[in-house]
Design an enzyme around this catalytic site. Structure first.
Site, short mmCIF file in Angstrom:
data_model
loop_
_atom_site.label_atom_id
_atom_site.label_comp_id
_atom_site.label_asym_id
_atom_site.label_seq_id
_atom_site.Cartn_x
_atom_site.Cartn_y
_atom_site.Cartn_z
N SER A 192 41.07 42.30 40.31
CA SER A 192 41.05 42.90 41.64
C SER A 192 39.63 42.97 42.18
O SER A 192 38.66 42.73 41.46
CB SER A 192 41.62 44.32 41.57
OG SER A 192 40.68 45.16 40.91
N LYS A 193 39.55 43.33 43.44
CA LYS A 193 38.26 43.50 44.10
C LYS A 193 37.41 44.56 43.37
O LYS A 193 36.22 44.40 43.19
CB LYS A 193 38.56 43.94 45.54
CG LYS A 193 37.38 44.12 46.40
CD LYS A 193 37.81 44.38 47.83
CE LYS A 193 36.73 45.15 48.52
NZ LYS A 193 37.13 46.26 49.30
#
Ligand code: GLU
Length: 508
Positions: A264-265
């Site tokens: 994920s970011k």
């Protein structure tokens, strides 16, 4: 050109393209190019509530940077356009109507409030509410109402949705090119919404209709879409398009560096590595997320590292040019399990791809970096520098920190190194070495090396001690490339000048 192979990358412009999305684009591209087929970009922007300004432009620029140029798309055009679903809006309703007529879909008038109420009742009994074959007979839809009443509601402008009608208890058999045979019982599926009274199709309807209208031969997409496959296949069947159904391949997830869960970011922020191809400025918050391009990655390296996240060439080979990826790539060699993203390995790929570039091709990048630091060098000297610095960098932005001492004498001397390496007799030895170097002719790496080694041998000095002290004088620290290369680049006067200056300053 193989006109039968047509694949599409179909992102929704809801934000920046994650590298997982870029990998999907890459696999589509490789599959198309390998067979001489067509790579299509289709923008799936039917969900206006999730639209993010600048996202489509970002996606197109990311593909351009990566060299994944679509053969057909919003910018290129093509014979199956338009390539933005919002511009195809008028086409979808008739397909929803077709399904209503064949009995494969039905109108549902339940309001969000009513559905919420039913959901709460289910929750209180510890059950989960799904709009499916078991419950639809008790809800407000065209399966339970008189046709006349349905018509009246529609005529009165009552909001509705059109839902797909799954026959209960049917085995839906599917083939996935990565996962093989998959069977799902239709009773586990809900009657998904296909169309809304605002005139907009949902993702499922628009996606399947467009894949058909655009003559897509293979759907290659992320694993998160696998749960939608039974519906998509059922839609193909309901439309009578089963014989035109594309092949499906669902790509495994890209996992966090720990191997647990989807990358994920947040992982990028925590680990200090980018998860987007280009820098992205969030239009709402102004927050900036770093990009591979801005961090100094070559697109070749990025494609190479992404290709190996999920695809296994079946050999030990890790470095691939784009041409090699195209010729070697096979969907059958895409694995089922997720691939762990390794930030350190990503740097290694960039390092390797810089090494694969010809020295001559690196001259402009070196020029720019040196110029930005106030140094201008002619090409012949730069050509000496490039092969010395190239093996020492993972990114071009490291060029200056690895090479400044080729152009400037050190102004400070590492105190730790002085303590360890600068003995009482060092100044005298360095003085003698400087005198020997005065006689070195020509001043090439080879002749400097010979002279220094001969001097050390004849005086019975220790090689390590001399080289460390000499490095301190020339560089100011215990770092840098081979000293004979550096000395030859600097030239006799500069070398001796630095030695004298250093001896004076350190000994003071
Ligand atoms: N619009 C979908 C997405 O954003 C496309 C999924 C598909 O390729 O079918 O990922």
């Amino acid at each position: 050109m193989n006109q039968n192979i047509r694949v599409r990358f179909a992102p929704s412009p809801t934000g920046p393209l994650h590298i997982g999305g870029l990998r999907t684009a890459l696999f589509n591209y490789l599959f198309a190019k390998k067979s001489g087929g067509t790579f299509i970009l289709r923008i799936e922007d039917t969900d206006q509530t999730r639209f993010v300004k600048g996202a489509e432009d970002y996606i197109i620029k990311s593909l351009e940077w990566s060299g994944l140029i679509p053969d057909e798309g919003p910018r290129q055009g093509g014979g199956f356009g338009p390539y933005r679903q919002s511009e195809r809006k008028s086409q979808y309703k008739k397909y929803a109507m077709q399904l209503l007529e064949s009995g494969d879909a039905y109108y549902a008038f339940d309001t969000p409030g009513e559905l919420d109420q039913i959901r709460k009742e289910h929750d209180s009994r510890g059950e989960t509410f799904v709009y499916d074959a078991r419950i639809r007979e008790s809800l407000k839809n065209s399966l339970t109402m008189e046709p006349q009443a349905v018509e009246e509601l529609i005529a009165a402008g009552t909001p509705y949705v059109i839902r797909f009608r799954f026959e209960p208890n049917r085995e839906i058999e599917m083939h996935d090119m990565v996962r093989g045979e998959v069977v799902v019982n239709s009773s586990t599926l809900d009657d998904k919404i296909l169309f809304k009274s605002d005139g907009m199709p949902t993702y499922h309807l628009a996606n399947v209709v467009d894949d058909n209208l655009m003559a897509i031969s293979h759907v290659i997409r992320g694993e998160e879409w696998l749960p939608s496959l039974p519906l998509h296949i059922s839609l193909y069947r309901a439309f009578g398009w089963e014989h035109l159904m594309p092949g499906f391949a669902h790509l495994p997830l890209i996992l966090k560096p720990t191997g647990k869960g989807k990358l994920s970011k947040r992982d990028g922020e925590k680990g200090g590595f980018p998860v987007f191809p280009l820098e992205w400025k969030d239009p709402a918050s102004g927050e900036i997320s770093p990009g591979y391009r801005e961090e100094g990655y070559l697109p070749e390296a990025c494609n190479n590292l992404l290709a190996l996240l999920g695809w296994n060439p079946g050999t030990e080979q890790e470095l691939f040019s784009m041409d090699e990826l195209i010729s070697e790539f096979q969907l059958e060699k895409v694995g089922r399990s997720g691939s762990r993203f390794d930030p350190e390995k990503s740097k290694w790929f960039n390092h390797q791809h810089i090494q694969l570039m010809e020295d001559e091709k690196l001259l402009p990048a070196f020029h720019t970096i040196l110029k930005a630091n106030g140094v201008s060098v002619e090409n012949s000297r730069l050509a000496m520098l490039v092969p010395i610095i190239k093996p020492r960098i993972n990114f071009f932005h490291q060029v200056w920190e690895e090479s400044w001492f080729f152009f400037k004498a050190p102004e400070t001397y590492d105190t730790g190194v002085i303590k360890k390496r600068w003995k009482e007799d060092t100044p005298d030895k360095m003085q003698q070495l400087a005198e020997a170097l005065e006689q070195c002719e020509p001043f090439t790496p080879e002749s400097v090396e010979k002279l220094v080694k001969d001097t050390i041998a004849s005086k019975e000095w220790g090689m390590g001690a001399i080289m460390n002290a000499w490095r301190l004088l020339l560089v100011g620290a215990a770092k840098g490339p081979g000293l004979f290369d550096l000395a030859a680049f600097l030239g006799r006067d500069e070398v001796i000048g630095r030695m004298k200056k250093g001896i004076g300053e350190i000994t003071r």
